[in-house]
Write a protein that holds these residues in place. Sequence first.
Motif, short mmCIF file in Angstrom:
data_model
loop_
_atom_site.label_atom_id
_atom_site.label_comp_id
_atom_site.label_asym_id
_atom_site.label_seq_id
_atom_site.Cartn_x
_atom_site.Cartn_y
_atom_site.Cartn_z
N PRO A 26 0.80 -1.24 0.00
CA PRO A 26 0.00 0.00 0.00
C PRO A 26 0.82 1.27 0.00
O PRO A 26 0.35 2.32 -0.43
CB PRO A 26 -0.83 -0.12 1.29
CG PRO A 26 -0.09 -1.09 2.15
CD PRO A 26 0.57 -2.05 1.21
N ARG A 27 2.07 1.21 0.45
CA ARG A 27 2.92 2.40 0.42
C ARG A 27 3.74 2.49 -0.87
O ARG A 27 4.50 3.44 -1.05
CB ARG A 27 3.87 2.38 1.62
CG ARG A 27 3.19 2.51 2.97
CD ARG A 27 4.20 2.41 4.10
NE ARG A 27 5.23 3.42 3.99
CZ ARG A 27 6.32 3.46 4.74
NH1 ARG A 27 6.53 2.52 5.64
NH2 ARG A 27 7.21 4.41 4.59
N LEU A 28 3.61 1.51 -1.75
CA LEU A 28 4.43 1.42 -2.96
C LEU A 28 5.92 1.48 -2.60
O LEU A 28 6.74 1.97 -3.38
CB LEU A 28 4.08 2.54 -3.95
CG LEU A 28 2.66 2.51 -4.52
CD1 LEU A 28 2.47 3.65 -5.50
CD2 LEU A 28 2.34 1.19 -5.19
N GLU A 29 6.25 0.97 -1.42
CA GLU A 29 7.62 1.08 -0.93
C GLU A 29 8.58 0.18 -1.71
O GLU A 29 9.75 0.50 -1.87
CB GLU A 29 7.65 0.71 0.56
CG GLU A 29 8.96 0.97 1.25
CD GLU A 29 8.90 0.71 2.73
OE1 GLU A 29 9.91 0.95 3.42
OE2 GLU A 29 7.84 0.26 3.22
N TYR A 30 8.07 -0.95 -2.18
CA TYR A 30 8.92 -1.91 -2.87
C TYR A 30 8.46 -2.15 -4.31
O TYR A 30 8.84 -3.14 -4.92
CB TYR A 30 8.95 -3.23 -2.09
CG TYR A 30 9.29 -3.04 -0.63
CD1 TYR A 30 10.56 -2.60 -0.26
CD2 TYR A 30 8.35 -3.25 0.36
CE1 TYR A 30 10.88 -2.40 1.07
CE2 TYR A 30 8.66 -3.06 1.70
CZ TYR A 30 9.93 -2.63 2.04
OH TYR A 30 10.25 -2.43 3.36
N THR A 31 7.63 -1.26 -4.80
CA THR A 31 7.10 -1.39 -6.16
C THR A 31 7.76 -0.37 -7.06
O THR A 31 7.59 0.84 -6.87
CB THR A 31 5.57 -1.19 -6.18
OG1 THR A 31 4.97 -2.14 -5.29
CG2 THR A 31 5.03 -1.37 -7.58
N ALA A 32 8.54 -0.83 -8.03
CA ALA A 32 9.21 0.08 -8.96
C ALA A 32 8.22 0.48 -10.05
O ALA A 32 7.68 -0.37 -10.75
CB ALA A 32 10.43 -0.58 -9.58
N VAL A 33 7.96 1.77 -10.19
CA VAL A 33 7.00 2.26 -11.18
C VAL A 33 7.69 3.03 -12.30
O VAL A 33 7.03 3.51 -13.21
CB VAL A 33 5.92 3.14 -10.52
CG1 VAL A 33 5.10 2.35 -9.53
CG2 VAL A 33 6.56 4.35 -9.85
N ALA A 34 9.00 3.18 -12.21
CA ALA A 34 9.72 3.92 -13.25
C ALA A 34 11.18 3.53 -13.23
O ALA A 34 11.70 3.04 -12.22
CB ALA A 34 9.58 5.43 -13.03
N GLU A 35 11.83 3.72 -14.37
CA GLU A 35 13.28 3.63 -14.44
C GLU A 35 13.83 5.05 -14.51
O GLU A 35 13.35 5.87 -15.28
CB GLU A 35 13.72 2.83 -15.67
CG GLU A 35 13.37 1.36 -15.59
CD GLU A 35 13.89 0.57 -16.77
OE1 GLU A 35 14.08 1.19 -17.85
OE2 GLU A 35 14.10 -0.65 -16.64
N THR A 36 14.82 5.35 -13.67
CA THR A 36 15.31 6.72 -13.58
C THR A 36 16.83 6.76 -13.62
O THR A 36 17.51 5.87 -13.12
CB THR A 36 14.81 7.41 -12.29
OG1 THR A 36 15.29 8.76 -12.26
CG2 THR A 36 15.30 6.67 -11.05
#
Length: 501
Positions: A26-36
């Motif tokens: 729920p915190r998107l703490e371990y979810t990669a949503v982009a490459e930067t």
Amino acid sequence: MSCEDGTITTTRDDRIADVTPSVFDPRLEYTAVAETGLSDLDGENGELVVVGYPIEELAANASYEETLFLLFEGRLPTADELADFRTDLASRRELCAESREVLRRAADEGCAAMEALRMGVATATLEGDRSGPQADAKRAVAVLPTIAATYWRYRQGDDPVSPTETLDHTANYLYMLTGEEPSEADVRGLETFLTTLIEHGMTASTFTARTVVSTESDIVSATTAALGTLKGPRHAGDLGAILELLRDVHASGDADAAVDERLAAGDGLKGFGHPVYRVRDPRAAVLSAAAERFFEESAADGFLASVREFEAVATERLREREPTRDARATVEFYAAALLDGIGIPKSLFPATFAISRAGGWTAHCLEQLEENQLVRPTARYVGTTGKTWTPVENRHVAGDSLVGRPVRSASLEPVSETLAVLSEPNRLEILLLLYDADEPLAYSALRRAASIEDKGRFNYHLRQLREYFVTDRGDGYELTDAGRTFVRTLLTEDRLLDDLL
């Protein structure tokens, strides 16, 4: 869709139904949503790299404009490029009369600085260059100091000071606040602050900004949304409260009593313990050195001595209370002391933070737009099902019948969470490695022994085992009693081991 190193990567042509989320995050703490390519955070080892440069090296050498150019272009500017870039930014600082009137009204109504900043940037596009995303990014960064200073001058009953193109970004902000050209020490101290905090990965405000531009909205709108996110006290820390704490300690001269009183009251210690860094925040070290240099030059190092004593006492007490947690001073701790020494009003601390972070926000927006995909997370539904429509005349006064409401077995949640932690094979491997070790394993030795090649994945799985199954003794990691019992009773069965290995 592709899968490499256990990471599922989708494209705009993939059907979301084909991907089953394996982790509720729920915190998107371990979810990669982009490459930067903008920054890399290593919370385990306390490292922050910005476009390839350690933050310590960048903050010690770069101006804010140089760092902004680096974020926008991926390289440091030449002397001519830097001069042109500074001139370009300076030309975008002015506010139109309508924007100033909005800020006057915000000041008259007693609005907080972050509210005024949000209002001001939302009107920043009433005039100026709107030729594209790069122009919007420069406008957002350049105009924020003018907005903050104009609002503050109105709050003090003074006329605003117009920006000058003869001063750099940092010096101009200080000039607009006071109407006087700032000292070299003040500029250097604030420059270090602005450069150190300009970029810090996918924070809540940065994620918000990228989400906004993923809809192909404009960067000024994204900056406005990011400001609204940063306004919340849970994002950037409460710099004002930290300063009041430091002032109280300095006035009392008793750091021990101040720490003990707050811990006994259950208030915690603001400015200690970062959610990302398991060791000291590298930015805290940078601002600590900057504060020491600043207060020595200003001959006001008595306050800094109190700050350092408080940090030492607090760190020791927190270590005694939670030996497995390395809760050290965060970047906000020394940021509050440094900003106060420079003369930034406490009410402008959050706004000054935003002036710094705007560089990171806009750079992320430009990066998002390069290969843009709409950010659209999913949610886990926990509501009821199977309901049928009830005419209004037949409904209960207090609402629907209790039948059909979800049953929540709170007592089973800890058991369920524990089983979920142990259901991941990579974590079982880590447990086995520690069980076979004769002594605590250092982080580097444990990582070398594991077959998990990706550092981020390894850190994630190790973090999930911490506290209950694995502990960090300082000289290395070892199993807790619960972890050892689990391995001994379940994983030492030959048949199960054969299946796992």
